[in-house]
Scaffold this motif. Structure first.
Motif, mmCIF file in Angstrom:
data_model
loop_
_atom_site.group_PDB
_atom_site.id
_atom_site.type_symbol
_atom_site.label_atom_id
_atom_site.label_comp_id
_atom_site.label_asym_id
_atom_site.label_seq_id
_atom_site.Cartn_x
_atom_site.Cartn_y
_atom_site.Cartn_z
ATOM 1 N N THR A 21 58.935 0.202 61.343
ATOM 2 C CA THR A 21 59.257 0.530 59.954
ATOM 3 C C THR A 21 58.586 -0.440 58.986
ATOM 4 O OG1 THR A 21 61.261 -0.801 60.054
ATOM 5 C CG2 THR A 21 61.456 1.554 60.576
ATOM 6 N N THR A 69 61.035 3.643 52.690
ATOM 7 C CA THR A 69 60.649 3.246 54.047
ATOM 8 C C THR A 69 59.643 4.229 54.640
ATOM 9 O OG1 THR A 69 62.787 2.185 54.454
ATOM 10 C CG2 THR A 69 61.475 2.774 56.380
ATOM 11 N N THR A 71 57.449 4.941 58.355
ATOM 12 C CA THR A 71 57.608 4.657 59.780
ATOM 13 C C THR A 71 56.375 5.092 60.554
ATOM 14 O OG1 THR A 71 60.016 4.962 59.622
ATOM 15 C CG2 THR A 71 59.028 5.048 61.822
#
Lengths: 107, 120
Positions: A21, A69, A71
């Motif tokens: 992440t 975020t 990923t």
């Protein structure tokens, strides 16, 4: 100054899925890029514009974004995937910023 | 096949100016589709974006280095260059040149990098 936060390390067994992440306040407004760097080598782009994969990069590499975020997911991890992974994006003024890097260890 | 090759002194004295050149082969630096940039990595540490340039000469610099950095392009030689003034030991790093396709601060293709050490 703007920061992108990555976990220092991630460990997985061969064949499992690794998720790395990268968090930052401006990620909803700026694209993220992911680079793989093996010891003594230059970084290699593995994901661009959050989720696009360059030609020549295996399909097991994928990227996604949700809010602040992003990923990087590596499905079916192989020993050759052991490396440092860096996310990159930009702040609101367009200054490029890298995350601190994540060391992926294949157990 | 696109190749980028950094060149320049491997050792620079404190307070002097670091100068590096990136030679591009297998593609034109004058293409309107790309930006050309510099990124560095201190030994054992992470990556830092230094700045980028468009073939027309438009430049974009990291504010943390802006007062000391100059990036220029020489389309006749298919090269672009980095100058970093008033260097200190903190500027010791592997310096990479790169080509960006979308965002000017990114790097789609990278050179192999060159280590520059700042020491007297």
């Amino acid at each position: 100054s703007y920061e992108l936060t990555q976990p220092p390390s991630v460990s997985v067994s061969p064949g499992q899925t690794a998720r790395i992440t990268c968090s930052g306040d401006a990620l909803p407004k700026q694209y993220a890029y992911w680079y793989q760097q093996k010891p003594g080598q230059a970084p290699v782009l593995v994901i661009y514009k959050d989720s696009e994969r360059p030609s020549g990069i295996p399909e097991r590499f994928s990227g996604s974004s949700s809010g602040t975020t992003v990923t990087l997911t590596i499905s079916g991890v192989q020993a050759e995937d052991e490396a440092d992974y860096y996310c990159q994006s930009a702040d609101s003024s367009g200054t490029g910023v890298f995350g601190g890097g994540t060391k992926l260890t294949v157990l | 096949q696109l190749q980028l090759q950094e060149s320049g002194p491997g050792l620079v004295k404190p307070s002097e100016t670091l100068s590096l050149t990136c030679t591009v082969s297998g593609g034109s630096i004058s293409s309107s589709s790309y930006y050309w940039g510099w990124i560095r990595q201190p030994p054992g540490k992470g990556l830092e974006w230094i700045g980028s340039i468009y073939y027309s000469g438009s430049t974009y610099y990291n504010p943390s280095l802006k007062s000391r950095v100059t990036i220029s392009v020489d389309t006749s030689k298919n090269q672009f260059s980095l100058k970093l003034s008033s260097v200190t030991a903190a500027d010791t790093a592997v310096y990479y040149c790169a080509r960006a396709v979308y965002d000017f601060w990114s790097g789609h293709y990278w050179g192999q990098g060159t280590l520059v050490t700042v020491s007297s």
